[in-house]
Design a protein around this motif. Sequence first.
Motif, short mmCIF file in Angstrom:
data_model
loop_
_atom_site.label_atom_id
_atom_site.label_comp_id
_atom_site.label_asym_id
_atom_site.label_seq_id
_atom_site.Cartn_x
_atom_site.Cartn_y
_atom_site.Cartn_z
N ALA A 122 -14.84 -41.61 18.61
CA ALA A 122 -14.07 -40.71 19.48
C ALA A 122 -12.72 -40.39 18.87
CB ALA A 122 -13.89 -41.35 20.86
N GLU A 123 -12.10 -41.37 18.24
CA GLU A 123 -10.80 -41.12 17.60
C GLU A 123 -10.93 -40.07 16.50
OE1 GLU A 123 -7.25 -43.53 15.21
OE2 GLU A 123 -9.25 -44.41 15.41
N GLY A 151 -11.43 -30.48 25.11
CA GLY A 151 -11.76 -31.30 23.95
C GLY A 151 -12.01 -32.75 24.31
N VAL A 152 -11.18 -33.30 25.22
CA VAL A 152 -11.38 -34.68 25.66
C VAL A 152 -12.71 -34.82 26.39
CG1 VAL A 152 -10.52 -36.45 27.25
CG2 VAL A 152 -8.91 -35.21 25.78
N ASP A 153 -13.05 -33.85 27.24
CA ASP A 153 -14.32 -33.90 27.96
C ASP A 153 -15.51 -33.87 27.00
OD1 ASP A 153 -13.30 -34.13 30.49
OD2 ASP A 153 -13.43 -32.01 30.98
N GLU A 154 -15.42 -33.06 25.95
CA GLU A 154 -16.52 -32.98 24.99
C GLU A 154 -16.72 -34.30 24.26
OE1 GLU A 154 -15.81 -29.66 22.39
OE2 GLU A 154 -17.13 -28.37 23.59
N VAL A 155 -15.62 -34.97 23.92
CA VAL A 155 -15.72 -36.25 23.23
C VAL A 155 -16.30 -37.32 24.18
CG1 VAL A 155 -14.38 -38.12 22.18
CG2 VAL A 155 -13.87 -35.73 21.61
N ILE A 156 -15.90 -37.29 25.43
CA ILE A 156 -16.45 -38.22 26.42
C ILE A 156 -17.96 -38.01 26.55
CG2 ILE A 156 -16.55 -38.75 28.89
CD1 ILE A 156 -14.14 -39.99 27.69
N GLU A 157 -18.38 -36.75 26.62
CA GLU A 157 -19.81 -36.44 26.75
C GLU A 157 -20.58 -36.89 25.52
OE1 GLU A 157 -22.69 -32.58 27.70
OE2 GLU A 157 -20.50 -32.40 27.83
N ALA A 158 -19.98 -36.73 24.35
CA ALA A 158 -20.65 -37.12 23.11
C ALA A 158 -20.76 -38.64 22.97
CB ALA A 158 -19.89 -36.54 21.91
N LEU A 218 -17.87 -44.22 27.02
CA LEU A 218 -16.45 -44.12 27.32
C LEU A 218 -16.24 -43.38 28.63
CD1 LEU A 218 -15.08 -43.15 23.78
CD2 LEU A 218 -15.38 -45.44 24.75
N ARG A 219 -15.09 -43.63 29.25
CA ARG A 219 -14.70 -42.90 30.45
C ARG A 219 -13.28 -42.40 30.28
NH1 ARG A 219 -12.00 -46.36 34.56
NH2 ARG A 219 -11.69 -48.44 33.69
N ILE A 269 -0.73 -37.79 30.03
CA ILE A 269 -1.60 -38.50 29.10
C ILE A 269 -3.03 -38.46 29.61
CG2 ILE A 269 -1.17 -40.71 30.26
CD1 ILE A 269 -1.46 -42.11 27.61
N PHE A 270 -3.98 -38.29 28.68
CA PHE A 270 -5.39 -38.55 28.93
C PHE A 270 -5.73 -39.81 28.16
CE2 PHE A 270 -5.66 -33.71 29.06
CZ PHE A 270 -5.63 -33.66 30.44
N GLU A 271 -6.59 -40.63 28.72
CA GLU A 271 -6.95 -41.85 28.02
C GLU A 271 -8.45 -42.03 28.05
OE1 GLU A 271 -4.46 -45.76 27.27
OE2 GLU A 271 -5.16 -45.63 29.35
N LEU A 272 -9.01 -42.45 26.92
CA LEU A 272 -10.43 -42.76 26.79
C LEU A 272 -10.56 -44.27 26.71
CD1 LEU A 272 -9.86 -39.85 25.45
CD2 LEU A 272 -12.15 -40.13 24.46
#
Length: 523
Positions: free
Chosen positions: A371-372, A412-419, A424-425, A432-435
């Motif tokens: 994700a990073e 972009g954050v939502d796409e990474v979470i879905e992937a 991850l949540r 701030i957004f946090e994964l």
Amino acid sequence: MMKTPDSIRQGIDLASFSAGIFDLDGVLTRTASVHCAAWKQLFDDYLQRRAATSGEKFQPFDCESDYPRFVDGKPRYQGVQSFLASRSISLDHGTPTDAPGLETVCGLGNLKDELFGKRLAEDGVEVFDSSVALVQRLRDAGVNTALVSSSKNASAVLEAADLGHLFDVCVDGNDIDRLPLKGKPNPDAFLHAAHLLGVPPNRTFAIEDALSGVEAARAADFGLVVGVDRAGQRDALLAHGADIVVDDLDELLTSAASTLPDALARHDEIAGWLAGKRPVVFLDYDGTLTPIVDRPELAVLSDEMRGMLLKVAERMTVAIISGRDRADVERLVGIDSLVYAGSHGFDIAGPDGLQLQLDQAEEFLPALDRAEAELQQALSGIDGILIERKRYAIAVHYRLVAAEDLETIDHGVDEVIEASESMLRRTGGKKIFELRPRLPWDKGKALGWLLEALELEGEDSLPLYFGDDETDEDAFKFLRNGQGIGFLVADSPQPSAAHYRLEDPRAVGRFLCRLCTVNGATT
């Protein structure tokens, strides 16, 4: 129709209660009209048949007068019996297995249930949007919520209306029969719901539209009874025990946005809570011990605050629970006698060899690594963005980002979470957004884990938690219902599960200074 005066509504702080109990029909949903239509069909058909054979005059069921007086809010069989008694009709009670329509109290009641089910399937469920908004706002403020309904169809109605997630407890007509409990206007169902929530009646409020329900909540000795006037019976609701009456729950929405009392102004009150107790102090770092800054590396602890923490740590256990990595916050604070919980409590260390880690978090490290890399590739070209990798989380800081780029970051954050394939949540905070690993873990659970590990979960200890952000609400909720005291650090009122508010980190320092002088504040 006269609304509740502003002066009365402004004096009510629903968010200051530990729990709220809601009726269903007429308060949350518009199924009262469906119930009334089913009752009318039942009784009119029965009374017409009875008049044809006995020669009695047929007098139809009146939804305006008979419904609120004899059946509204009561268990079904009790409603049948109550209405028939008003017409001087006495029937055998029968049994719950009686065939629908059999001339017994249970037979007629079973037919009413059948008629209601058919109408519900045909017409669906309509909700009061303002009522749903109120429940949601109260839950956001940390108030536990329960539903109490005499209807055996309550669960079906909740499911049809998609409201089940709003309530921690549901006590319905099936529970009333099973336990057994006495139905409204007796207080049994309300008291049982409060018991299941673990909240005393005087810390609970109830909202009802039925006269029998208001009377039951009053008999339960709840701290506040609110009547909702859907049927032009304001005076009757007050006479049966309502403290106030509103036309719609939108009148109470502002009272659910918690306006927390200032902790410094209530110092004597808090000192009373601490009498004979061992305070255990838990503090967030950013925004609580230091002001919020544009970049995380600029959040440097002042010498004054560090000295205050040393002073407090000489007298009681002090722990820092931060979203930062443990090593990072330990370096920033630099006091060996403190306990440090990093990554929202995934990684904990302290004096005397204390080491605690949530082992399940290790398996999420590869997902965080991927994700990073994905976030760096997708977002690093945006001016002002900062992607901060922690051991068990990734923070995407957008405080310095232009407004027009926020949607790109969000997407972009939502796409990474879905992937991440549910590894991850996403959580939030101040700019701030946090994964984070998709585990049932937060600062509240970390706080409980620490209390147990330090053998400080007994009745002689009183945890105090200080925090300023969304992630701290989990700790505040843990401390609700007498388990401890939460302090929100905020410069303006906002919904929170905390008990008190401190304006800024300087106010936190002043409060900690006073805490050192409270009787009993020693290890």
